[in-house]
Write a protein that holds these residues in place. Structure first.
Motif, PDB file in Angstrom:
ATOM      1  N   GLY A   1     -67.234 -22.474  29.472  1.00  0.00           N
ATOM      2  CA  GLY A   1     -68.263 -21.470  29.259  1.00  0.00           C
ATOM      3  C   GLY A   1     -68.989 -21.618  27.934  1.00  0.00           C
ATOM      4  N   THR A   2     -69.131 -20.512  27.235  1.00  0.00           N
ATOM      5  CA  THR A   2     -69.856 -20.486  25.964  1.00  0.00           C
ATOM      6  C   THR A   2     -68.915 -20.613  24.768  1.00  0.00           C
ATOM      7  N   SER A   3     -67.666 -21.020  25.016  1.00  0.00           N
ATOM      8  CA  SER A   3     -66.690 -21.118  23.928  1.00  0.00           C
ATOM      9  C   SER A   3     -67.125 -22.126  22.873  1.00  0.00           C
ATOM     10  N   LEU A   4     -66.770 -21.844  21.626  1.00  0.00           N
ATOM     11  CA  LEU A   4     -67.006 -22.741  20.500  1.00  0.00           C
ATOM     12  C   LEU A   4     -65.711 -22.903  19.708  1.00  0.00           C
ATOM     13  N   THR A   5     -65.601 -24.006  18.983  1.00  0.00           N
ATOM     14  CA  THR A   5     -64.428 -24.254  18.142  1.00  0.00           C
ATOM     15  C   THR A   5     -64.719 -23.760  16.731  1.00  0.00           C
ATOM     16  N   LEU A   6     -64.088 -22.663  16.346  1.00  0.00           N
ATOM     17  CA  LEU A   6     -64.367 -22.029  15.057  1.00  0.00           C
ATOM     18  C   LEU A   6     -63.196 -22.094  14.084  1.00  0.00           C
ATOM     19  N   ARG A   7     -62.031 -22.505  14.544  1.00  0.00           N
ATOM     20  CA  ARG A   7     -60.839 -22.466  13.689  1.00  0.00           C
ATOM     21  C   ARG A   7     -60.236 -23.839  13.424  1.00  0.00           C
ATOM     22  N   HIS A   8     -60.924 -24.903  13.864  1.00  0.00           N
ATOM     23  CA  HIS A   8     -60.432 -26.253  13.634  1.00  0.00           C
ATOM     24  C   HIS A   8     -61.604 -27.161  13.271  1.00  0.00           C
ATOM     25  N   PRO A   9     -61.368 -28.173  12.430  1.00  0.00           N
ATOM     26  CA  PRO A   9     -62.437 -29.132  12.130  1.00  0.00           C
ATOM     27  C   PRO A   9     -62.705 -30.011  13.351  1.00  0.00           C
ATOM     28  N   LEU A  10     -63.911 -30.573  13.408  1.00  0.00           N
ATOM     29  CA  LEU A  10     -64.322 -31.435  14.509  1.00  0.00           C
ATOM     30  C   LEU A  10     -64.737 -32.799  13.973  1.00  0.00           C
ATOM     31  N   ARG A  11     -64.447 -33.824  14.727  1.00  0.00           N
ATOM     32  CA  ARG A  11     -64.858 -35.181  14.368  1.00  0.00           C
ATOM     33  C   ARG A  11     -65.832 -35.711  15.407  1.00  0.00           C
ATOM     34  N   VAL A  12     -66.784 -36.508  14.915  1.00  0.00           N
ATOM     35  CA  VAL A  12     -67.793 -37.120  15.775  1.00  0.00           C
ATOM     36  C   VAL A  12     -67.777 -38.616  15.518  1.00  0.00           C
ATOM     37  N   GLY A  13     -67.765 -39.404  16.589  1.00  0.00           N
ATOM     38  CA  GLY A  13     -67.750 -40.849  16.426  1.00  0.00           C
ATOM     39  C   GLY A  13     -68.761 -41.525  17.327  1.00  0.00           C
ATOM     40  N   LYS A  14     -69.433 -42.530  16.799  1.00  0.00           N
ATOM     41  CA  LYS A  14     -70.383 -43.282  17.599  1.00  0.00           C
ATOM     42  C   LYS A  14     -69.624 -44.189  18.561  1.00  0.00           C
ATOM     43  N   VAL A  15     -70.091 -44.254  19.799  1.00  0.00           N
ATOM     44  CA  VAL A  15     -69.441 -45.085  20.813  1.00  0.00           C
ATOM     45  C   VAL A  15     -70.466 -46.012  21.442  1.00  0.00           C
ATOM     46  N   ALA A  16     -69.965 -47.048  22.120  1.00  0.00           N
ATOM     47  CA  ALA A  16     -70.850 -48.019  22.757  1.00  0.00           C
ATOM     48  C   ALA A  16     -71.656 -47.346  23.863  1.00  0.00           C
ATOM     49  N   SER A  17     -72.937 -47.624  23.887  1.00  0.00           N
ATOM     50  CA  SER A  17     -73.828 -47.057  24.891  1.00  0.00           C
ATOM     51  C   SER A  17     -73.935 -47.983  26.095  1.00  0.00           C
ATOM     52  N   HIS A  18     -74.063 -47.382  27.276  1.00  0.00           N
ATOM     53  CA  HIS A  18     -74.257 -48.164  28.494  1.00  0.00           C
ATOM     54  C   HIS A  18     -75.712 -48.575  28.671  1.00  0.00           C
ATOM     55  N   ILE A  19     -76.606 -48.008  27.867  1.00  0.00           N
ATOM     56  CA  ILE A  19     -78.041 -48.249  28.018  1.00  0.00           C
ATOM     57  C   ILE A  19     -78.608 -48.647  26.667  1.00  0.00           C
ATOM     58  N   GLY A  20     -79.259 -49.787  26.606  1.00  0.00           N
ATOM     59  CA  GLY A  20     -79.850 -50.243  25.360  1.00  0.00           C
ATOM     60  C   GLY A  20     -80.884 -49.272  24.824  1.00  0.00           C
ATOM     61  N   GLY A  21     -80.832 -49.042  23.505  1.00  0.00           N
ATOM     62  CA  GLY A  21     -81.796 -48.160  22.866  1.00  0.00           C
ATOM     63  C   GLY A  21     -81.393 -46.703  22.820  1.00  0.00           C
ATOM     64  N   ILE A  22     -80.305 -46.340  23.481  1.00  0.00           N
ATOM     65  CA  ILE A  22     -79.825 -44.954  23.478  1.00  0.00           C
ATOM     66  C   ILE A  22     -78.581 -44.872  22.603  1.00  0.00           C
ATOM     67  N   GLU A  23     -78.636 -44.070  21.540  1.00  0.00           N
ATOM     68  CA  GLU A  23     -77.457 -43.843  20.713  1.00  0.00           C
ATOM     69  C   GLU A  23     -76.526 -42.864  21.409  1.00  0.00           C
ATOM     70  N   CYS A  24     -75.233 -43.099  21.266  1.00  0.00           N
ATOM     71  CA  CYS A  24     -74.243 -42.309  21.990  1.00  0.00           C
ATOM     72  C   CYS A  24     -73.110 -41.921  21.052  1.00  0.00           C
ATOM     73  N   TRP A  25     -72.787 -40.642  21.041  1.00  0.00           N
ATOM     74  CA  TRP A  25     -71.746 -40.107  20.168  1.00  0.00           C
ATOM     75  C   TRP A  25     -70.770 -39.274  20.998  1.00  0.00           C
ATOM     76  N   ALA A  26     -69.484 -39.440  20.715  1.00  0.00           N
ATOM     77  CA  ALA A  26     -68.446 -38.629  21.345  1.00  0.00           C
ATOM     78  C   ALA A  26     -67.894 -37.650  20.319  1.00  0.00           C
ATOM     79  N   THR A  27     -67.671 -36.418  20.747  1.00  0.00           N
ATOM     80  CA  THR A  27     -67.208 -35.376  19.839  1.00  0.00           C
ATOM     81  C   THR A  27     -65.887 -34.791  20.315  1.00  0.00           C
ATOM     82  N   GLU A  28     -65.076 -34.387  19.353  1.00  0.00           N
ATOM     83  CA  GLU A  28     -63.985 -33.481  19.669  1.00  0.00           C
ATOM     84  C   GLU A  28     -64.586 -32.118  20.002  1.00  0.00           C
ATOM     85  N   GLY A  29     -63.790 -31.291  20.644  1.00  0.00           N
ATOM     86  CA  GLY A  29     -64.252 -29.930  20.876  1.00  0.00           C
ATOM     87  C   GLY A  29     -64.889 -29.724  22.232  1.00  0.00           C
TER      88      GLY A  29
END
Length: 263
Positions: A42-70
């Motif tokens: 739903g509309t839940s958000l993570t407010l009590r823990h830190p989050l990490r974001v990491g860039k991952v390999a994209s399946h489509i050239g020219g599109i940047e792709c990031w995976a997030t915790e949370g």
């Protein structure tokens, strides 16, 4: 136009990448999505823990792709506030496997992700297909690109939040794109009991109520082999649609079944 794509099925979802391939023809696409499946958050958000974001390999050239915790909403907030340069012209969430219609929009992570854009006055579209095991993502992805092109052209205002659901049938069997309102009192949460040999446990179960779909609702549109388009708001059951949106839905059907999508 900069376009952010997210979802609640996770970064490896086939529907997300089909959506990205179609929207790539409309604008500059960036993907920021949960690193794992996060349905029914739903509309839940993570407010009590830190989050990490990491860039991952994209399946489509020219599109940047990031995976997030949370959660899905976290992914959109991180994408808009930290990953992408402003201004972002559109956020699209999906393509979700399984319907987000009626009361289910209130627990949908797909809709919850798009909501974070709407709250920031960025056009938002949540896109789903009606079968939880569907591989038929082309129709909803194509329609999402048509809608995105109209937003880029200024045919829809910034204050727009659309929920799109496509029946799981081939494009040549789609009978229309129908502007709808949410079906009401369609599902209820029930409890199933179990025992693991040591103690009892409980599963919360989402059960569809056995009631006939009312005329004008998103569920009725799907039953009639039409794509449903529902305009959502902070007050979800507001009845009056944006002026001209029903006309656009009829036009979108013609463009959906034609051979090309123009900017």
């Amino acid at each position: 136009m900069k376009i952010l794509i997210s979802n609640d099925d996770g970064i490896h979802s086939a529907g997300l990448w089909t959506l990205a391939s179609h929207l790539d023809a409309i604008g500059q696409v960036t993907i920021v999505a949960p690193d794992r499946e996060q349905s029914a958050t739903g509309t839940s958000l993570t407010l009590r823990h830190p989050l990490r974001v990491g860039k991952v390999a994209s399946h489509i050239g020219g599109i940047e792709c990031w995976a997030t915790e949370g959660l899905p909403g976290d992914a959109v907030i991180l994408g808009l506030e930290r990953v992408m340069e402003k201004p972002v012209g559109l956020v699209v969430s999906g393509i979700n496997n399984g319907p987000n219609v009626g009361d289910d929009v209130l627990i949908s992570g797909t809709v919850g992700a798009a909501l974070q854009a709407y709250l920031r006055n960025i056009p938002a579209v949540a896109v789903s297909t009606f079968n939880i095991e569907s591989n038929n993502h082309e129709t909803p992805a194509r329609l999402a690109a048509i809608i995105a092109a109209d937003i880029a052209a200024g045919r829809l205002s910034g204050d727009i939040f659309l929920n799109v659901n496509a029946p799981d049938i081939p494009l040549d069997r789609i009978k229309g794109v129908r502007l709808c309102h949410l079906a009401h009192k369609t599902h209820i949460d029930t409890v199933k009991e179990g025992h693991d040999g040591r103690r009892e446990f409980y599963w919360l179960m989402r059960r569809k109520l056995d009631s006939e779909a009312a005329a004008g609702t998103d569920i009725k549109a799907i039953e009639d082999d039409c794509v449903s388009v529902t305009e959502l708001h902070a007050d979800l059951f507001r009845k009056s649609p944006m002026p001209g949106l029903e006309v656009l839905c009829n036009e979108w059907f013609g463009r959906l079944t034609s051979s090309s999508v123009s900017r």
